[in-house]
Design a protein around this motif. Structure first.
Motif, PDB file in Angstrom:
ATOM      1  N   ARG A  46      -0.213   1.195 -25.641  1.00 26.43           N
ATOM      2  CA  ARG A  46      -1.046   0.276 -25.007  1.00 26.43           C
ATOM      3  C   ARG A  46      -2.537   0.327 -25.623  1.00 26.43           C
ATOM      4  O   ARG A  46      -3.177  -1.065 -25.502  1.00 26.43           O
ATOM      5  CB  ARG A  46      -1.096   0.935 -23.535  1.00 26.43           C
ATOM      6  CG  ARG A  46      -0.007   0.202 -22.693  1.00 26.43           C
ATOM      7  CD  ARG A  46       0.049   0.770 -21.195  1.00 26.43           C
ATOM      8  NE  ARG A  46       1.097   0.055 -20.487  1.00 26.43           N
ATOM      9  CZ  ARG A  46       1.503   0.661 -19.469  1.00 26.43           C
ATOM     10  NH1 ARG A  46       1.067   1.661 -19.057  1.00 26.43           N
ATOM     11  NH2 ARG A  46       2.677   0.000 -19.031  1.00 26.43           N
ATOM     12  N   GLN A  47      -3.206   1.509 -25.973  1.00 26.43           N
ATOM     13  CA  GLN A  47      -4.400   1.586 -26.322  1.00 26.43           C
ATOM     14  C   GLN A  47      -4.498   0.656 -27.650  1.00 26.43           C
ATOM     15  O   GLN A  47      -5.276  -0.044 -27.974  1.00 26.43           O
ATOM     16  CB  GLN A  47      -4.684   2.658 -26.780  1.00 26.43           C
ATOM     17  CG  GLN A  47      -5.079   3.601 -25.385  1.00 26.43           C
ATOM     18  CD  GLN A  47      -5.476   5.089 -25.716  1.00 26.43           C
ATOM     19  OE1 GLN A  47      -4.904   5.598 -26.737  1.00 26.43           O
ATOM     20  NE2 GLN A  47      -6.392   5.811 -25.074  1.00 26.43           N
ATOM     21  N   HIS A  48      -3.588   0.776 -28.390  1.00 26.53           N
ATOM     22  CA  HIS A  48      -3.315   0.019 -29.691  1.00 26.53           C
ATOM     23  C   HIS A  48      -3.368  -1.419 -29.405  1.00 26.53           C
ATOM     24  O   HIS A  48      -4.258  -2.594 -29.957  1.00 26.53           O
ATOM     25  CB  HIS A  48      -2.452   0.534 -30.740  1.00 26.53           C
ATOM     26  CG  HIS A  48      -2.640   1.704 -31.397  1.00 26.53           C
ATOM     27  ND1 HIS A  48      -3.728   1.652 -32.300  1.00 26.53           N
ATOM     28  CD2 HIS A  48      -1.870   2.774 -31.350  1.00 26.53           C
ATOM     29  CE1 HIS A  48      -3.735   2.972 -32.798  1.00 26.53           C
ATOM     30  NE2 HIS A  48      -2.783   3.532 -32.431  1.00 26.53           N
ATOM     31  N   LEU A  49      -2.516  -1.954 -28.583  1.00 20.86           N
ATOM     32  CA  LEU A  49      -2.443  -3.298 -27.969  1.00 20.86           C
ATOM     33  C   LEU A  49      -3.619  -3.846 -27.341  1.00 20.86           C
ATOM     34  O   LEU A  49      -3.829  -5.038 -27.636  1.00 20.86           O
ATOM     35  CB  LEU A  49      -1.076  -3.460 -27.041  1.00 20.86           C
ATOM     36  CG  LEU A  49      -0.035  -3.181 -27.946  1.00 20.86           C
ATOM     37  CD1 LEU A  49       1.228  -3.148 -26.933  1.00 20.86           C
ATOM     38  CD2 LEU A  49       0.246  -4.388 -28.946  1.00 20.86           C
ATOM     39  N   SER A  50      -4.645  -3.030 -26.832  1.00 15.81           N
ATOM     40  CA  SER A  50      -5.584  -3.375 -26.314  1.00 15.81           C
ATOM     41  C   SER A  50      -6.862  -3.719 -27.146  1.00 15.81           C
ATOM     42  O   SER A  50      -7.528  -4.432 -27.102  1.00 15.81           O
ATOM     43  CB  SER A  50      -6.035  -2.439 -25.138  1.00 15.81           C
ATOM     44  OG  SER A  50      -6.835  -1.400 -25.853  1.00 15.81           O
TER      45      SER A  50
END
Length: 188
Positions: free
Chosen positions: A83-87
């Motif tokens: 999720r952090q990467h996708l953000s």
């Protein structure tokens, strides 16, 4: 220490090294056999520690980034890290900082990666990831396996990039990108 004792310690160390190498090879085989997931699959990702690989969706042998997720205070492991990467927030992912500094790769043409929305869209629509949960590994073992994967897959975005001190100003740039795609089957 007697010579025979030293010889025995060296033999045991060699056996441990061989066992670790075999283990890493098997874990990498499992990782590469895992399904390729997209942004829409993030809610299905386990909240466990493990490793992941980001790939270009339209160039499946092009490895962008390798990483690992540990259990932290929130205990969300891989799900939180993906999720952090996708953000694509430069404050909490090296991948976002690499993308923000990428002006030369073929996939960056026509995209302004300095804009977070462009990076998010790129990751959501043009990238896929694979992951392998590894709750049985210690932090040191997980770190060692990540290093092994980096050596084997040679991701194009490698190394740490410091967080910018001033908004919009990077303090270092990603290494130059090699002029080849990484062959996935070479690691198998």
């Amino acid at each position: 220490m007697a010579y025979s004792d030293l010889h025995e310690l060296r033999r045991q160390d060699a056996e441990r090294t061989d066992a670790i190498a075999r283990s890493h090879t098997e874990l990498l085989r499992r990782l590469l056999a895992a399904p390729r997931l997209s942004a829409r699959d993030v809610d299905r990702v386990d909240k466990l520690p493990g490793v992941y690989v980001w790939w270009l969706a339209d160039a499946p042998n092009t490895c962008l980034k390798v990483g690992r997720a540990r259990l932290g205070a929130r205990s969300e492991g891989l799900r939180r890290r993906i999720r952090q990467h996708l953000s694509s927030n430069e404050a909490n992912t090296v991948l976002a900082r690499h993308l923000a500094g990428d002006r030369e790769s073929p996939w960056s043409l026509g995209i302004d990666f300095t804009h977070r929305a462009e990076r998010k869209l790129f990751l959501a629509t043009r990238c896929v990831y694979q992951l392998l949960t590894l709750p049985e590994l210690t932090v040191d073992e997980l770190d060692a396996f990540e290093t092994y994967i980096e050596r084997e897959l040679q991701p194009l975005y490698l190394d740490y990039i410091r967080q910018p001190k001033l908004r919009g100003v990077t303090t270092s740039m990603p290494r130059p990108l090699p002029q080849r795609s990484i062959r996935r089957d070479a690691a198998e």
